[in-house]
Design a protein around this motif. Structure first.
Motif, PDB file in Angstrom:
ATOM      1  N   TYR A  67     -33.856  -6.717  -2.451  1.00 39.63           N
ATOM      2  CA  TYR A  67     -32.917  -5.598  -2.373  1.00 39.63           C
ATOM      3  C   TYR A  67     -32.133  -5.484  -3.687  1.00 39.63           C
ATOM      4  O   TYR A  67     -31.948  -4.382  -4.225  1.00 39.63           O
ATOM      5  CB  TYR A  67     -31.982  -5.813  -1.178  1.00 39.63           C
ATOM      6  N   TYR A  83       0.836  -1.209   0.000  1.00 39.60           N
ATOM      7  CA  TYR A  83       0.000   0.000   0.000  1.00 39.60           C
ATOM      8  C   TYR A  83       0.872   1.261   0.000  1.00 39.60           C
ATOM      9  O   TYR A  83       0.404   2.351  -0.297  1.00 39.60           O
ATOM     10  CB  TYR A  83      -0.944   0.013   1.203  1.00 39.60           C
ATOM     11  N   TYR A 121      -5.328  -3.894  -8.144  1.00 43.07           N
ATOM     12  CA  TYR A 121      -5.507  -4.987  -7.171  1.00 43.07           C
ATOM     13  C   TYR A 121      -6.762  -4.757  -6.341  1.00 43.07           C
ATOM     14  O   TYR A 121      -7.562  -5.659  -6.108  1.00 43.07           O
ATOM     15  CB  TYR A 121      -4.265  -5.081  -6.264  1.00 43.07           C
ATOM     16  N   PHE A 122      -6.966  -3.502  -5.939  1.00 40.61           N
ATOM     17  CA  PHE A 122      -8.061  -3.197  -5.026  1.00 40.61           C
ATOM     18  C   PHE A 122      -9.418  -3.384  -5.715  1.00 40.61           C
ATOM     19  O   PHE A 122     -10.389  -3.826  -5.096  1.00 40.61           O
ATOM     20  CB  PHE A 122      -7.883  -1.762  -4.518  1.00 40.61           C
ATOM     21  N   TRP A 133     -33.104 -10.357   0.380  1.00 41.46           N
ATOM     22  CA  TRP A 133     -31.889  -9.926  -0.330  1.00 41.46           C
ATOM     23  C   TRP A 133     -32.165  -9.824  -1.826  1.00 41.46           C
ATOM     24  O   TRP A 133     -31.733  -8.878  -2.498  1.00 41.46           O
ATOM     25  CB  TRP A 133     -30.721 -10.870  -0.040  1.00 41.46           C
ATOM     26  N   LYS A 161     -28.152 -15.330   4.370  1.00 37.11           N
ATOM     27  CA  LYS A 161     -28.706 -14.754   5.591  1.00 37.11           C
ATOM     28  C   LYS A 161     -30.128 -14.242   5.374  1.00 37.11           C
ATOM     29  O   LYS A 161     -31.003 -14.470   6.173  1.00 37.11           O
ATOM     30  CB  LYS A 161     -27.821 -13.568   6.001  1.00 37.11           C
ATOM     31  N   TYR A 162     -30.331 -13.530   4.272  1.00 36.15           N
ATOM     32  CA  TYR A 162     -31.586 -12.796   4.121  1.00 36.15           C
ATOM     33  C   TYR A 162     -32.533 -13.374   3.075  1.00 36.15           C
ATOM     34  O   TYR A 162     -33.658 -12.883   2.940  1.00 36.15           O
ATOM     35  CB  TYR A 162     -31.290 -11.327   3.787  1.00 36.15           C
ATOM     36  N   LEU A 167     -12.075  -5.903  -4.219  1.00 39.33           N
ATOM     37  CA  LEU A 167     -13.421  -5.489  -3.800  1.00 39.33           C
ATOM     38  C   LEU A 167     -14.512  -6.173  -4.625  1.00 39.33           C
ATOM     39  O   LEU A 167     -15.597  -6.462  -4.107  1.00 39.33           O
ATOM     40  CB  LEU A 167     -13.556  -3.963  -3.841  1.00 39.33           C
ATOM     41  N   ASN A 216     -20.375   4.231   5.090  1.00 37.92           N
ATOM     42  CA  ASN A 216     -20.047   3.378   6.241  1.00 37.92           C
ATOM     43  C   ASN A 216     -20.767   3.869   7.498  1.00 37.92           C
ATOM     44  O   ASN A 216     -21.332   3.073   8.250  1.00 37.92           O
ATOM     45  CB  ASN A 216     -18.532   3.341   6.479  1.00 37.92           C
ATOM     46  N   HIS A 261     -22.850  -1.454  -2.757  1.00 40.18           N
ATOM     47  CA  HIS A 261     -21.649  -1.257  -1.934  1.00 40.18           C
ATOM     48  C   HIS A 261     -21.064   0.132  -2.159  1.00 40.18           C
ATOM     49  O   HIS A 261     -19.979   0.281  -2.700  1.00 40.18           O
ATOM     50  CB  HIS A 261     -20.609  -2.337  -2.231  1.00 40.18           C
ATOM     51  N   LEU A 298     -32.822  -4.031   5.706  1.00 35.67           N
ATOM     52  CA  LEU A 298     -31.809  -3.571   4.751  1.00 35.67           C
ATOM     53  C   LEU A 298     -32.188  -2.177   4.262  1.00 35.67           C
ATOM     54  O   LEU A 298     -33.356  -1.947   3.908  1.00 35.67           O
ATOM     55  CB  LEU A 298     -31.738  -4.532   3.564  1.00 35.67           C
ATOM     56  N   ASP A 310     -19.542 -11.293   0.014  1.00 33.07           N
ATOM     57  CA  ASP A 310     -20.535 -10.705   0.916  1.00 33.07           C
ATOM     58  C   ASP A 310     -21.951 -10.984   0.403  1.00 33.07           C
ATOM     59  O   ASP A 310     -22.858 -11.296   1.164  1.00 33.07           O
ATOM     60  CB  ASP A 310     -20.276  -9.195   1.032  1.00 33.07           C
TER      61      ASP A 310
HETATM   62  N1  NDP Z   1      -8.312  -0.863   2.021  1.00 34.26           N
HETATM   63  C1  NDP Z   1      -8.533  -2.144   1.991  1.00 34.26           C
HETATM   64  O1  NDP Z   1      -7.645  -2.926   1.679  1.00 34.26           O
HETATM   65  C2  NDP Z   1      -9.862  -2.681   2.284  1.00 34.26           C
HETATM   66  C3  NDP Z   1     -10.864  -1.848   2.677  1.00 34.26           C
HETATM   67  N2  NDP Z   1     -12.104  -2.335   2.913  1.00 34.26           N
HETATM   68  C4  NDP Z   1     -13.133  -1.388   3.342  1.00 34.26           C
HETATM   69  O2  NDP Z   1     -13.646  -1.854   4.543  1.00 34.26           O
HETATM   70  C5  NDP Z   1     -14.991  -1.410   4.702  1.00 34.26           C
HETATM   71  C6  NDP Z   1     -15.828  -2.548   5.223  1.00 34.26           C
HETATM   72  O3  NDP Z   1     -16.058  -3.471   4.179  1.00 34.26           O
HETATM   73  P1  NDP Z   1     -16.683  -4.929   4.349  1.00 34.26           P
HETATM   74  O4  NDP Z   1     -16.284  -5.493   5.642  1.00 34.26           O
HETATM   75  O5  NDP Z   1     -16.332  -5.685   3.129  1.00 34.26           O
HETATM   76  O6  NDP Z   1     -18.221  -4.791   4.341  1.00 34.26           O
HETATM   77  P2  NDP Z   1     -19.326  -3.681   4.393  1.00 34.26           P
HETATM   78  O7  NDP Z   1     -18.981  -2.598   5.365  1.00 34.26           O
HETATM   79  O8  NDP Z   1     -19.657  -3.257   3.037  1.00 34.26           O
HETATM   80  O9  NDP Z   1     -20.499  -4.492   5.021  1.00 34.26           O
HETATM   81  C7  NDP Z   1     -21.224  -5.483   4.347  1.00 34.26           C
HETATM   82  C8  NDP Z   1     -22.345  -5.856   5.280  1.00 34.26           C
HETATM   83  O10 NDP Z   1     -23.219  -4.741   5.431  1.00 34.26           O
HETATM   84  C9  NDP Z   1     -24.543  -5.196   5.654  1.00 34.26           C
HETATM   85  N3  NDP Z   1     -25.354  -4.649   4.585  1.00 34.26           N
HETATM   86  C10 NDP Z   1     -25.244  -4.863   3.258  1.00 34.26           C
HETATM   87  N4  NDP Z   1     -26.172  -4.174   2.580  1.00 34.26           N
HETATM   88  C11 NDP Z   1     -26.875  -3.507   3.498  1.00 34.26           C
HETATM   89  C12 NDP Z   1     -27.986  -2.622   3.420  1.00 34.26           C
HETATM   90  N5  NDP Z   1     -28.554  -2.292   2.267  1.00 34.26           N
HETATM   91  N6  NDP Z   1     -28.483  -2.108   4.564  1.00 34.26           N
HETATM   92  C13 NDP Z   1     -27.924  -2.430   5.757  1.00 34.26           C
HETATM   93  N7  NDP Z   1     -26.883  -3.271   5.889  1.00 34.26           N
HETATM   94  C14 NDP Z   1     -26.361  -3.791   4.774  1.00 34.26           C
HETATM   95  C15 NDP Z   1     -24.485  -6.707   5.604  1.00 34.26           C
HETATM   96  O11 NDP Z   1     -24.219  -7.183   6.929  1.00 34.26           O
HETATM   97  P3  NDP Z   1     -25.344  -7.258   8.082  1.00 34.26           P
HETATM   98  O12 NDP Z   1     -26.660  -7.187   7.406  1.00 34.26           O
HETATM   99  O13 NDP Z   1     -25.095  -8.554   8.745  1.00 34.26           O
HETATM  100  O14 NDP Z   1     -25.098  -6.088   8.976  1.00 34.26           O
HETATM  101  C16 NDP Z   1     -23.238  -6.975   4.796  1.00 34.26           C
HETATM  102  O15 NDP Z   1     -22.704  -8.215   5.092  1.00 34.26           O
HETATM  103  C17 NDP Z   1     -15.428  -0.888   3.345  1.00 34.26           C
HETATM  104  O16 NDP Z   1     -15.499   0.500   3.361  1.00 34.26           O
HETATM  105  C18 NDP Z   1     -14.331  -1.342   2.400  1.00 34.26           C
HETATM  106  O17 NDP Z   1     -14.179  -0.439   1.359  1.00 34.26           O
HETATM  107  C19 NDP Z   1     -12.371  -3.663   2.809  1.00 34.26           C
HETATM  108  C20 NDP Z   1     -11.399  -4.524   2.419  1.00 34.26           C
HETATM  109  C21 NDP Z   1     -10.056  -4.111   2.130  1.00 34.26           C
END
Ligand code: NDP
Ligand SMILES: CC(C)CCC[C@@H](C)[C@H]1CC=C2C3=C(CC[C@@]21C)[C@@]1(C)CC[C@H](O)C(C)(C)[C@@H]1CC3
Length: 621
Positions: free
Chosen positions: A608, A474, A581-582, A605, A600-601, A586, A511, A551, A540, A593
């Protein structure tokens, strides 16, 4: 060898956990060691059942009514459509004549059945506000789209009000874990966990170990494990070249005796353990993670920002005392090797200790295959006392290390290019990435709901990712700029800054919106948002950021990634490695995910996805 009664593919009846109700299920697999069967209900729910909870079809009398429920979830939704028609298997066919005692017995039986149905029906409620790690049934949602309101639907609330004190302590549905090991749990460090509802029932439900392996399964995991260290060296060697064009061969890797330096290893270990020490300081609030399958919630101390401040003070002192930070630049490959070796040793330790933990504590991503589990991680939350290894590694040594490496590259640029001040390009790269890391530490709690903490175990993938991949790849843009000066004009810099801010706003708002909604779905600030209810009790979001694409946080993150690379100009593709790569990471992460959310849903889902058709890039993907 223990014999097995049922064959794969056989259709039988499986007992629904915590009840005496049996549903038609298909045998998916059998685990010789634990003697459990993985079965699939008709609605797709997969559970593990003991042999004693499975009966051959022929041992049940076929009902004539044709109202065979395929799974409790199905029945639950059909009951909500027509509550007057009991679909319990014990109910006598309509119109059948009953004697008084038979009728009494039937009534008593029906009462009992209804009680069980309620237990099954209410089970998901026990864990529902935070059932992230629990695969509850994925049937149809029972109520219609609405603005953000409390998660419980009316029907559930009515039932709870009459039976909650009894039911809420009766069962918690634990569809992914082995027998409740109450004794085990009780003897565990009491001060480190709090308990959710403790299940009294001792039905045997286990987490099916995954068969649909991610990352290309065992060969994929092997390839990644061998390929990643090679990739790190390749990138670093290439980046140090005068002309790091893709068509240029990288210089040969120095001999191992040149790469392996005891002093470097010492400095690396000092760094790691200093960060560990900072993380153990009794400052910062303690929060609870999402509930584990047995209802426990681990406690985490959030002191990342304090650790960052202390590290900054330590680095500042080092600069003040003229301690040669340049050493990190001149020994960058050696540090990378030390980190690689450390991450491998850590992974071996993690795998070895995971062999001793109860099955309850394994990650839902683990498979039973040694190679794959070494990669994805077998144990979900490895801890040494209060020290959570995964949580620590995810944010501290690597992420804070990345900022320190960037700073060292900035100082190296000034030295190598004989500048009195860092270049604009280097300043931008440093500031952008600093903002990203400080944001991660500021919102440290949000890490607790990520897939890494809830789903993936702690194995090679995260150990290597956190300790090697993040700090050493990075920081590639800053490393690149040391030997490849860029004349960045202010107008172009302004556009890049605007892009970075735009990405950051999307990333942070998306987020924060989701985190706030998950924390408190009735938050008045979110009342304007539309939601789709799901049968787990969670909803959701379908408007706001999460109604834009599925996302939005990934979109923001990718825009920021582009803004980190642009200051490096367009001469070479190497500084764009991170964006490329990113994007791949993603897209793959989104698919993982998505798979988990679909399980789960279920139908909610699907709904959605219909409402919000694009995953990351609006109108493109
Ligand atoms: N820099 C890097 O290398 C990396 C950065 N990241 C960052 O980390 C952060 C977290 O990412 P990540 O852990 O992948 O997952 P997210 O923060 O995107 O969370 C996904 C979860 O959110 C919930 N969700 C999905 N859709 C909805 C909706 N419409 N309404 C409410 N809840 C919803 C679900 O979980 P539930 O319903 O169970 O709450 C789902 O499993 C992101 O900003 C990503 O960009 C991630 C990986 C690498
Ligand atoms: C190359 C390997 C096959 C994969 C390695 C993946 C890891 C590098 C990433 C997996 C999830 C990560 C997260 C962050 C850093 C990268 C890894 C470890 C994160 C800490 C970055 C900062 C963010 O704000 C975050 C949301 C806290 C990130 C969480 C996920």
């Amino acid at each position: 060898m223990p014999s097995r009664k049922f064959a794969e593919g056989e259709v039988v009846r499986g007992r629904w956990p915590g009840s005496s109700l049996y549903y038609e299920v298909e045998i998916l697999s059998h685990d010789n060691k634990s003697q459990v069967y993985t079965v699939k209900y008709k609605d797709g729910t997969e559970l593990e059942l003991k042999e004693s909870d499975i009966k051959p079809l022929k041992s049940f009398k076929q009902r004539k009514s044709g109202s065979t429920s395929s799974s409790p979830s199905r029945r639950r939704s059909s009951r909500s459509r027509s509550r007057s028609r009991s679909r319990s298997p014990g109910r006598a066919p309509k119109g059948s004549r009953r004697s008084v005692s038979a009728s009494y017995q039937a009534d008593a039986k029906e009462k009992e059945m209804r009680r069980e149905i309620l237990q099954v029906k209410l089970t998901p409620l026990v864990l529902k506000p935070f059932a992230n790690s629990v695969s509850v049934y994925n049937g149809e949602p029972e109520h219609m789209e609405k603005s953000a309101t409390p998660p419980k639907n009316k029907q559930e609330r009515v039932i709870l009000s009459t039976e909650d004190s009894y039911i809420a302590t009766q069962y918690s549905l634990r569809p992914r874990r082995e027998e409740v090991k109450t004794k085990n749990i009780e003897s565990e460090e009491q001060n480190l966990v709090t308990r959710g509802p403790v299940p009294l029932g001792t039905f045997q439900v286990t987490t099916p170990q995954r068969r649909d392996l991610e990352f290309g399964g065992v060969p994929g995991a092997l390839l990644i494990m061998l390929g990643l260290p090679a990739c790190v060296f390749l990138l670093l060697l290439q980046c140090a070249q005068k002309d790091p064009g893709l068509l240029q061969f990288p210089p040969p890797l120095p001999a191992l005796r040149e790469l392996w330096e005891a002093r470097v290893c010492g400095v690396y270990l000092l760094w790691f353990f200093l960060q560990a020490l900072f993380s153990l300081l009794p400052v910062g609030k303690v929060v609870e993670g999402t509930p584990l399958v047995d209802g426990r919630r681990l406690k985490y101390r959030l002191n990342g920002l304090y650790a960052f401040i202390l590290t900054s003070a330590a680095v500042g002192t080092a600069v003040f005392w003229d301690i040669e930070l340049y050493y990190l630049y001149t020994h960058f490959l050696q540090f990378a090797l030390a980190a690689i070796v450390f991450s491998v040793v850590l992974s071996v330790y993690l795998y070895a200790r995971s062999l001793k933990v109860p099955r309850d504590e394994l990650s839902p991503a683990s498979s039973g295959n040694a190679v794959y589990d070494f990669f994805i991680g077998r144990e979900l939350n490895p801890r040494i006392g209060a020290f959570d290894l995964k949580f620590f590694c995810e944010l501290r040594p690597g992420l804070i290390g990345w900022v320190v490496i960037n700073l060292v590259m900035l100082l190296a640029e000034m030295k190598v290019q004989e500048r009195s001040a860092p270049s604009l390009a280097m300043t931008l790269v440093n500031s952008f990435q600093l903002l990203y890391v400080v944001d991660a530490l500021w919102f440290e709690e949000a890490l607790l709901t990520t897939m890494d903490i809830i789903h993936d175990g702690f194995g090679f993938m995260l150990a290597f990712g956190d300790l090697v991949w993040v700090p050493f790849t990075y920081s590639l843009q800053a490393f690149y700029l040391v030997n490849h000066p860029q004349d960045l004009s202010w107008p172009l810099a302004s556009v890049i800054i605007a892009l970075k801010l735009c990405g950051y706003v999307i990333f942070r708002c998306a987020n924060s919106q989701k985190n706030a909604f998950r924390k408190n779905p009735t938050d008045p600030k979110l009342a304007h948002l539309k939601t789709i209810p799901t049968s787990t009790g969670k909803s959701l979001l379908v408007s706001g950021w999460w109604g834009f694409v599925r996302h939005p946080n990934y979109l923001g993150d990718l825009i920021m990634a582009l803004a980190w690379s642009l200051p490096c100009g367009f001469n070479h593709i190497l500084p764009y490695f991170y964006v490329i790569y990113f994007t791949a990471l993603l897209i793959h992460r989104e698919a993982r995910d998505e798979h988990q959310c679909r399980r789960k849903y279920g139908l909610a889902w699907e709904k959605y996805c219909q409402r919000v058709p694009y995953r990351i890039f609006p109108y493109i993907y």
